[in-house]
Design a protein around this motif. Sequence first.
Motif, short mmCIF file in Angstrom:
data_model
loop_
_atom_site.label_atom_id
_atom_site.label_comp_id
_atom_site.label_asym_id
_atom_site.label_seq_id
_atom_site.Cartn_x
_atom_site.Cartn_y
_atom_site.Cartn_z
N HIS A 1 0.92 -1.28 -0.01
CA HIS A 1 0.31 0.57 0.30
C HIS A 1 0.86 1.18 0.14
CE1 HIS A 1 -2.94 -3.14 0.86
NE2 HIS A 1 -2.55 -3.04 1.58
N SER B 1 -4.49 6.98 1.04
CA SER B 1 -3.64 5.62 0.30
C SER B 1 -4.08 5.16 -0.83
CB SER B 1 -3.44 4.81 1.67
OG SER B 1 -3.01 4.07 1.46
N LEU C 1 -3.79 1.45 -2.49
CA LEU C 1 -4.09 -0.53 -1.95
C LEU C 1 -2.72 -1.15 -3.10
CD1 LEU C 1 -7.60 -1.37 -1.20
CD2 LEU C 1 -5.56 -0.34 0.82
#
Length: 357
Positions: free
Chosen positions: A100, A109, A111
Motif C-alpha cells: 500500500h 492511500s 491499495l
Amino acid sequence: MAETKKYARIKKASVDGVWYADKIGNVYEVDRENCVSILTKRGIRGLSSVLREDAELIVTEKRPAKVGERVLITAAYAYTGCPYKNGDINNVKTADKHGHVLVEEHSVSLLRREYEVIVNNEVKNEEADGMKIDLNAMGDRELYAHGEAVMEAIKKRMFQAGFRAAKQAQRKLAGMNSKKTPQARRDEIVEQAKTDVEELSNYGDGVRYETGTGSFATCNVEFVVNRDKRTVVALLKGVRTGDVYAKGIAKAAPDDCFNVRIGKAIALRRALGLAVPDEYLNAPQPTEVRVGDVVYGKYSEAYYQLWCEDEIGDVSYEVKIKEIVDGKYRYVGGGYDFIDDADLTIIDDSREGVVGE
C-alpha cells in the motif's frame, strides 16, 4: 517474475471521426500491436484499433511499488469523492510492506490491487521502433490478427488522407471565392439557382409530391411573380386534379436586389420542404449595370431646375436599361443618362428576355 502488461494512453486523434476522438487521455489495455497500430481492449466493446502515432505506450508490472516509482491506476475504488481514477499516473512517496502506498498527488492511500508499477512509458517506445514483423514465423491466428490490424490502419490512413485532401480543396475553394468580385459571385449564384429549379422541377415534366395521406400526386410547378411586391410564389398543382398541394414563397428584402431566378429557387425549395442554401439568402448585391437591369436613380436638383418648369417634387426615377453605348445608359421607353453623371441602384437584375440570359 512480475506480470507485465501494456497500455495505450490516447494522446490525440489525427483522423476526424475515429472512435477515440473524444477520449483523449483515456487509457486502454493493449491486446496486441504492430508497427502501424495498437489493438486495445475496450471492455464489452471488444477490440478496437488505435493508430500508433495517436497513442503513448505504457508498460507496467504487477508488483508492490517502491518509493520514487510511478504507478498507473488500473482498478480504482469508485466511491464518491475519490481523488483518483483509472488511467491516472501517481508518484510514490511512501510504501509499506503490504504494497500500500501514499503518493504525491493526493493524501489517500492506494491499495496494492489498485495500481500497477510503470516500468516504461516513452512515447516513442524503443522496442516498438525496432520491431520487425516476421510473417513467416507467425501462426495462422497471429497472422490473421496482424492482417486485420494492418487493414484497419490502412483504411484509417486512407480516410485521413482523403479528409485532408477534402479540407485542402475546401480551403482552396474558399480562397478562390474570397478573391472573386461580388458581381462574379452573384452571377455564379444566379446560374446555380437556374440549374436548381430545372433539376427540382424535373425539367418541366412534373414532380412527385407526398400529399400527407401516404399517397403521392404528380404535380406541375407553377410560379407567380409579382415584381411590385418583389415576391415569387411556387405552386405544386396536381396534374389530374388541378389542386394546389403545396406552395412556397420568396420575398426580397427592401434593400436587396430582386432576382427572379433566385426567388424561384427559394420558393420551390420551400414548397418541396427542402433546405434553402445560405448563398441564395445572402447573395452579394450586383455592382455592374447591364442591359435588362431595372435601375433606380435620382436627378440632381440642378438638372431638374434646368429642364423642368414645375416645382421640384419627386426627382427619382425607375427605368429599365435598353442598351449601353457611346458612354451612355439608354432606357426602355426613351431617355438616357451619362455614365459619369448617373448614380444608379440596381433593383432588379433578372434580365428575363435578354439574349444570353
